[in-house]
Scaffold this motif. Structure first.
Motif, short mmCIF file in Angstrom:
data_model
loop_
_atom_site.label_atom_id
_atom_site.label_comp_id
_atom_site.label_asym_id
_atom_site.label_seq_id
_atom_site.Cartn_x
_atom_site.Cartn_y
_atom_site.Cartn_z
N ARG A 70 -15.59 -55.86 4.57
CA ARG A 70 -16.59 -57.23 4.62
C ARG A 70 -16.52 -57.69 3.58
N VAL A 128 -12.26 -59.44 3.96
CA VAL A 128 -12.59 -60.91 4.09
C VAL A 128 -13.11 -61.50 4.02
N ARG A 129 -14.26 -61.47 2.74
CA ARG A 129 -14.95 -62.94 1.80
C ARG A 129 -13.99 -63.14 0.82
N TRP A 135 -17.84 -56.69 10.81
CA TRP A 135 -18.26 -55.60 9.90
C TRP A 135 -19.41 -55.52 9.24
N GLY A 136 -19.91 -56.58 9.24
CA GLY A 136 -22.24 -56.47 9.24
C GLY A 136 -22.41 -55.73 10.65
N GLN A 158 -20.95 -63.29 -2.49
CA GLN A 158 -21.17 -62.17 -1.51
C GLN A 158 -20.09 -61.08 -1.46
N ALA A 159 -18.02 -61.58 -1.70
CA ALA A 159 -17.11 -60.43 -1.93
C ALA A 159 -17.94 -59.46 -2.83
N LEU A 218 -11.58 -64.86 10.10
CA LEU A 218 -12.41 -64.59 9.15
C LEU A 218 -14.13 -64.08 9.84
N GLU A 219 -14.33 -65.40 10.25
CA GLU A 219 -15.62 -65.15 10.29
C GLU A 219 -16.04 -63.93 11.63
N ASP A 236 -15.80 -61.06 9.53
CA ASP A 236 -17.07 -61.33 8.68
C ASP A 236 -18.27 -60.34 9.84
N ASP A 284 -20.52 -56.80 -1.97
CA ASP A 284 -20.14 -55.84 -0.97
C ASP A 284 -19.18 -54.83 -1.57
#
Length: 247
Positions: free
Chosen positions: A35, A38-39, A18-19, A47-48, A11-12, A15, A51
């Motif tokens: 993204r 994922v968040r 996608w950034g 954050q999710a 996931l990290e 993230d 996005d």
């Protein structure tokens, strides 16, 4: 895109990938929605939410039809950040976006969004709305076990114990292999004061851990109370804090 899609469960790294995709072209809604997803999986609720809201805004700005998956995920993020009114609106919109589509994915998405609408309604204190949404799912698919067990929890939480026992009995008389468990993440083994024969649908839910990763806290606690034959149930909040509910 290819790099981010190939990262699987990291996931990290996903993230970050996608950034980078967003930095290259921030007008691509799929990058924001991916993204955001994922968040969401990582428990980065705020954050999710940001996005997924941006993904939905970009789609609207170009006149694209609403994406049911984006709206459903946005509902989950809104609920996790405490905006249950917004979450319910998003789940309704997700179900409407998928309704009437003939492809298998859309049909499944409509059911998932409606199930989330039921769970979110119960979390928001709208118990009868939750019951009605779950009943619609069960009428449409009597073997949708997640909807049946949710209905069991709702009835118990509303003090309608006989109705809860009746729904549970349906599960205990059904072959688990013949139904749709939904996105079940784990299978419990023995919970509270309930007996469940192996191979039956109710055995899949005989421990609250079967739903705890997926359901909001209040519905999870209602199932815990039912399994424990108690008017009190326990669960965890979105930040991992222990919660207790009385029904």
């Amino acid at each position: 895109f290819a790099e981010a899609l190939g990262l699987g469960g990291d996931l990290e790294a996903a993230d970050a990938a996608w950034g980078r995709a967003i930095a290259l072209d921030p007008s691509v809604s799929a990058s924001w929605s991916n993204r955001g997803t994922v968040r969401l999986q990582a428990g980065l609720w705020e954050q999710a939410r940001a996005d997924l809201q941006e993904a939905a805004r970009l789609d609207r700005s170009r006149g694209a039809p609403p994406d049911a998956v984006v709206l459903n995920n946005l509902g989950n993020a809104l609920g996790a950040t405490g905006d249950w009114d917004g979450a319910l609106d998003a789940f309704r919109a997700a179900a409407a976006a998928a309704e009437g589509r003939e492809d298998y994915e859309s049909a499944g998405m409509e059911a998932i969004a409606t199930a989330n609408l039921a769970l979110g309604s119960f979390e928001a204190g709208r118990g009868e709305d939750a019951v009605k949404a779950a009943q619609r799912l069960v009428r449409r698919d009597p073997s949708f076990w997640d909807a049946r067990v949710a209905l069991t929890a709702f009835y118990w939480g509303l003090g309608r114990e006989a109705a809860a026992e009746e729904e549970w009995q349906h599960l205990c008389e059904a072959d688990a292999a013949q139904g749709d468990v939904g996105a079940l993440l784990s299978r419990g083994g023995g919970g509270g004061g309930r007996r469940a024969d192996p191979g039956t649908a109710c055995a899949l839910y005989s421990d609250v851990s079967a739903v705890a990763p997926r359901w909001p806290p209040r519905a999870t606690a209602a199932l815990d109370a039912f399994l424990s034959v108690s008017r009190q149930g326990r669960s965890k909040g979105y930040r991992g804090e222990p919660l207790t509910f009385r029904f």
